[in-house]
Scaffold this active site. Structure first.
Site, PDB file in Angstrom:
ATOM      1  N   HIS A 220      64.640  76.881 -26.451  1.00 39.28           N
ATOM      2  CA  HIS A 220      63.800  77.308 -25.335  1.00 39.28           C
ATOM      3  C   HIS A 220      62.466  76.561 -25.364  1.00 39.28           C
ATOM      4  O   HIS A 220      61.840  76.352 -24.317  1.00 39.28           O
ATOM      5  CB  HIS A 220      63.508  78.811 -25.409  1.00 39.28           C
ATOM      6  CG  HIS A 220      64.691  79.671 -25.135  1.00 39.28           C
ATOM      7  ND1 HIS A 220      65.610  79.993 -26.101  1.00 39.28           N
ATOM      8  CD2 HIS A 220      65.096  80.279 -23.990  1.00 39.28           C
ATOM      9  CE1 HIS A 220      66.542  80.780 -25.571  1.00 39.28           C
ATOM     10  NE2 HIS A 220      66.264  80.957 -24.293  1.00 39.28           N
ATOM     11  N   ASP A 290      73.193  75.953 -20.174  1.00 41.13           N
ATOM     12  CA  ASP A 290      72.068  76.846 -20.424  1.00 41.13           C
ATOM     13  C   ASP A 290      70.985  76.450 -19.410  1.00 41.13           C
ATOM     14  O   ASP A 290      71.105  75.442 -18.699  1.00 41.13           O
ATOM     15  CB  ASP A 290      71.591  76.712 -21.865  1.00 41.13           C
ATOM     16  CG  ASP A 290      70.966  77.999 -22.401  1.00 41.13           C
ATOM     17  OD1 ASP A 290      70.558  78.858 -21.592  1.00 41.13           O
ATOM     18  OD2 ASP A 290      70.886  78.157 -23.634  1.00 41.13           O
TER      19      ASP A 290
END
Length: 369
Positions: A220, A290
């Site tokens: 992330h 993702d």
């Protein structure tokens, strides 16, 4: 809205209907099906960007989030049970083609439908794996799946099948997202989790391919290199579940492994997706990325490059969570980008047709309109 597509007309479709076979669709309509989009707000306001995205463009799906102050995510979609059900109902009614209405409801710390907001509590994968009792996992997964069905979801972006190989892993181990370091235990509990969801007609998604459990960093936030830590054993849960026909979707990881691909992370890597997942493991279903706006991608690639590389690598469904820096025009802008990439030959038209066929086959088989 046609103006946002650089002059390419988009014909609105009638909510609540199913379009003819994908072969007859316009290119724009096929491209829209390849997008799973996040958006702000607790309601579906008529004429809002997300309403236009669903009704006019015919986007493939949406992903809903709750507020996460720690990550700077506020003003999102899930605040209470009745509100959530009203939102998913409105989304479903606005769509001509059944939408993927997705959420990350893994259990434990990663649960968008939280107990504090009035939803049932849930158990983490790590706890279930440590207990290693199939009846407990079945009960926990049944509760999650029943909750998702009750509140209008049809896709759970779970279970995590990463192996818990690094106890200091900040994104998997620390958040208790892995069942175990043992591939057999992971496979067994993931299979039980998936079976519970299928009983409630909820699609599931294995993640994060080809394995995020050995990493030392969080994708992330930035580049996550697993070259020295990743092992071939991390593929075993995928192989097992694919062979047992328990795999609806696979989500790619934004991990970088020079032993597999010296140039690109898994989401953008043809060697990883086409070479390993498709050819070696034999998976021919929907591959979903993702979030493309995670640090591992956006800090190293332009959005245009990431979209092109991901689709050419074999990703069928692009996730754009659109959560930290909301862009109301992200869907028409992405469709316009993809049109140009196809028209200039940088993405083959056949790749779009293939992705759309996979998405629609899954929807026609498993998604309730």
């Amino acid at each position: 809205m046609p103006g946002l597509l650089g002059g390419c007309a988009v014909t609105p479709t009638v909510p609540g209907t199913v379009l003819s076979t994908p072969q007859s669709w316009s290119l724009e309509r096929k491209l829209a099906q390849m997008l799973l989009i996040g958006f702000p707000g607790e309601t579906l306001a008529p004429g809002s960007p997300i309403h236009q995205t669903v009704q006019v463009h015919g986007v493939g799906g949406v992903v809903l989030f709750d507020n996460n102050v720690d990550q700077g995510v506020t003003g999102r979609n899930i605040t209470a049970p009745a509100q959530t059900k009203a939102l998913t109902t409105a989304l479903r009614e606005a769509a001509a083609v059944p939408l993927f209405i997705a959420v990350d409801q893994e259990g434990g710390l990663v649960a968008r439908l939280k107990e504090r907001s009035g939803f049932p509590p849930s158990l983490s994968a790590r706890y279930l794996g440590e207990q290693n009792r199939s009846e407990l996992t079945r009960s926990a997964a049944d509760s999650i799946a029943a909750t998702l069905a009750e509140y209008g979801f049809n896709l759970n972006l779970a279970p995590v099948v990463d192996l818990n190989l690094n106890p200091d892993n900040p994104v998997i181990a620390f958040k208790e997202r892995s069942f175990s370091a043992d591939p057999a235990v992971v496979t067994a509990h993931a299979a039980t989790f998936i079976a519970s969801h299928r009983r409630h007609r909820i699609l599931t998604c294995l993640k994060h391919f080809p394995g995020h459990g050995s990493s030392h960093h969080d994708s992330h936030l930035g580049l996550t290199d697993v070259t020295r830590s990743w092992s071939d054993g991390e593929l075993r849960p995928y192989r097992n579940l694919i062979q047992r026909e328990l795999c609806d979707m696979v989500m790619t990881a934004h991990t970088f492994n020079t032993a597999i691909d010296p140039d690109y992370p898994a989401t953008l890597s043809k060697a990883t997706i086409d070479g390993i997942l498709r050819k070696r493991l034999g998976f021919d279903g929907v591959v979903v990325s993702d979030d493309l706006y995670m640090g591992a991608i956006m800090r190293h690639y332009r959005y245009e490059t990431a979209v092109e590389k991901a689709i050419n690598a074999g990703v069928d469904l692009l996730v754009v969570a659109n959560d930290k820096a909301y862009q109301p025009d992200i869907v028409p802008r992405t469709i316009e980008l993809l049109l140009k990439l196809v028209e200039t030959g940088r993405i083959p038209r056949e790749r779009i047709d293939q992705a759309c066929r996979r998405i629609m086959a899954l929807k026609q088989d498993r998604v309730v309109a």
